[in-house]
Design a protein around this motif. Structure first.
Motif, short mmCIF file in Angstrom:
data_model
loop_
_atom_site.label_atom_id
_atom_site.label_comp_id
_atom_site.label_asym_id
_atom_site.label_seq_id
_atom_site.Cartn_x
_atom_site.Cartn_y
_atom_site.Cartn_z
N LYS A 91 46.44 39.18 33.43
CA LYS A 91 46.88 39.67 34.72
C LYS A 91 48.26 39.11 35.08
CE LYS A 91 42.27 40.39 36.65
NZ LYS A 91 41.35 40.06 37.77
N GLU A 92 49.04 39.93 35.78
CA GLU A 92 50.39 39.53 36.16
C GLU A 92 50.33 38.40 37.18
OE1 GLU A 92 54.44 41.44 38.14
OE2 GLU A 92 52.60 42.64 37.97
N ARG A 93 51.13 37.35 36.93
CA ARG A 93 51.19 36.22 37.84
C ARG A 93 52.44 36.30 38.70
NH1 ARG A 93 48.86 30.70 35.01
NH2 ARG A 93 46.85 31.57 34.36
N MET A 94 52.28 35.98 39.98
CA MET A 94 53.40 36.06 40.91
C MET A 94 53.38 34.83 41.83
SD MET A 94 52.93 40.10 41.93
CE MET A 94 54.64 40.38 42.33
N CYS A 103 44.41 39.80 45.83
CA CYS A 103 44.93 38.96 44.75
C CYS A 103 44.11 37.67 44.70
CB CYS A 103 46.39 38.64 44.99
SG CYS A 103 47.47 40.09 45.08
N GLU A 113 47.28 35.69 40.91
CA GLU A 113 47.10 36.80 39.98
C GLU A 113 47.11 38.09 40.78
OE1 GLU A 113 43.46 36.10 37.94
OE2 GLU A 113 44.30 34.60 36.58
N TYR A 114 48.03 38.98 40.44
CA TYR A 114 48.20 40.22 41.19
C TYR A 114 47.08 41.21 40.88
CZ TYR A 114 50.32 44.52 42.96
OH TYR A 114 50.56 45.69 43.62
N ASN A 115 46.55 41.82 41.93
CA ASN A 115 45.49 42.82 41.78
C ASN A 115 45.89 44.06 42.58
OD1 ASN A 115 43.22 44.36 41.54
ND2 ASN A 115 41.83 42.89 42.53
N VAL A 137 54.74 38.29 49.21
CA VAL A 137 55.14 38.27 47.80
C VAL A 137 56.29 39.27 47.61
CG1 VAL A 137 54.41 38.60 45.42
CG2 VAL A 137 52.79 37.69 47.08
N LEU A 174 50.53 40.93 51.21
CA LEU A 174 49.32 41.14 50.43
C LEU A 174 48.20 40.27 50.97
CD1 LEU A 174 50.87 40.96 46.84
CD2 LEU A 174 50.41 43.03 48.18
#
Length: 336
Positions: free
Chosen positions: A2-5, A61, A54-56, A21, A26
């Motif tokens: 999963k993409e981390r931000m 998230c 972790e972006y959802n 973000v 979010l």
């Protein structure tokens, strides 16, 4: 994967967070596998925290890490057995709001000052409701006597009186947290700075001149000039956590007196050459201030001792687990 931000928390609800973000708002929750395990090493995030998540795209998230803080205001959690409660973090200034009407309380102010100096932010005392209070100049003098080295502003968010004094603190890219007991006018104060009625405000009760508690959660706002402000619910009690450094600032006058006592182990209870006793006798130190100092000091020492005992228990449990692991490795002929 999963993409981390990265983002920062702008509001705290019960089990849910609002996170900014890359300019987008979010919602997020804590990742259970990180925050809800034995001996969790991550600090539970709060308002103002910078976090990794972790972006959802389909739901909330997941917050996976709380990043390092530059400041933090904390108190003893009012719920029994819960330990320390972090109210807000990563601020530059602490506005301690206290009403000039019937809510005026110097002992409470000393507690807020001590915790604010401990936090790592710069405290500023904001005396509110100057438009409806009486004997304001006398009360201002009383505050000056216990708030050495602290800026004091007397204001009214209804008429705008004194609000210009706050501009030097509300600078772009600076963050200020608003703290105080219920009914001191934090929501009215916030609305004035925002220039719009964003926060709900309560009416003033005629019998005791107190306002109703209206803010229900912690929330961060951005002013037109880029300054950030954090509004918090009113605190009905402010139990001290560990505030050794804070006491050095907020009670610097008493610390100076203690250094002047004839004996280094003076208990300030009748010994000859006690500078504290002499100051109370000649009126330069009030008995109320001395008693409040001793009370806060006692609370802080109690929490420090309690923390030390808890840390020792955690270390003991950790060592037992390691010893058990080592024994098992030896029995099975395992290699390190």
């Amino acid at each position: 994967m999963k993409e981390r931000m990265k983002g920062f928390i702008t509001a705290v609800h019960r089990e849910r967070y609002e996170v900014k973000v890359n300019g987008e708002d979010l919602y997020a929750r804590l990742k259970a596998g990180i925050y809800f395990i034995d001996q969790c090493e991550e600090e539970f995030p709060t308002i103002g925290d910078n976090v990794e998540l972790e972006y959802n795209p389909l739901g909330d998230c997941l917050i996976i890490k709380t990043l390092e803080r530059k400041s933090a205001f904390s108190r003893k959690d009012p719920d029994v057995g819960m330990g320390e409660q972090i109210i807000a973090v990563n601020f530059d200034y602490v506005f301690i709001l206290m009403s000039l009407n019937y809510d005026f309380n110097l002992k409470r102010l000393e507690r807020y000052l001590t915790a604010s100096w401990q936090s790592g932010g710069q405290p500023v005392i904001v005396l509110t409701k100057a438009d409806i209070a009486e004997e304001t100049e006398e009360k201002l003098e009383l505050v000056k006597q216990i708030a050495m080295g602290t800026d004091i502003c007397m204001v009214s968010a209804v008429t705008g009186e004194g609000m210009e004094q706050l501009k030097p603190y509300l600078e772009p890219d600076k963050t200020t947290v608003f703290l105080g007991s219920s009914g001191v006018g934090k929501s009215t104060f916030t609305n004035y700075l925002l220039g719009r009625e964003l926060m709900k405000t309560g009416e003033i009760r005629e019998d005791d001149s107190k306002g109703h508690h209206t803010t229900t959660h912690r929330q961060l706002f951005v002013l037109d000039n880029g300054s950030r402000i954090i509004d918090t619910p009113g605190m009905r009690e402010l139990g001290m956590w560990i505030v050794d450094d804070g006491m050095d600032f907020s009670f610097s006058d008493i610390n100076d007196l203690i250094m002047q006592c004839r004996f280094s182990n003076c208990t300030h209870n009748g010994e000859p050459g006690c500078a504290v006793a002499q100051a109370m006798e000649d009126g330069t130190l009030t008995e109320k201030r001395w008693k409040n100092y001793r009370k806060i000091q006692k609370e802080s020492k109690f929490q420090a001792a309690k923390e030390s005992r808890q840390q020792a228990v955690v270390r003991k449990k950790s060592n037992k687990k390691k010893q058990g692991h080592f024994s098992k490795m030896n029995e099975t002929g395992g290699e390190w």
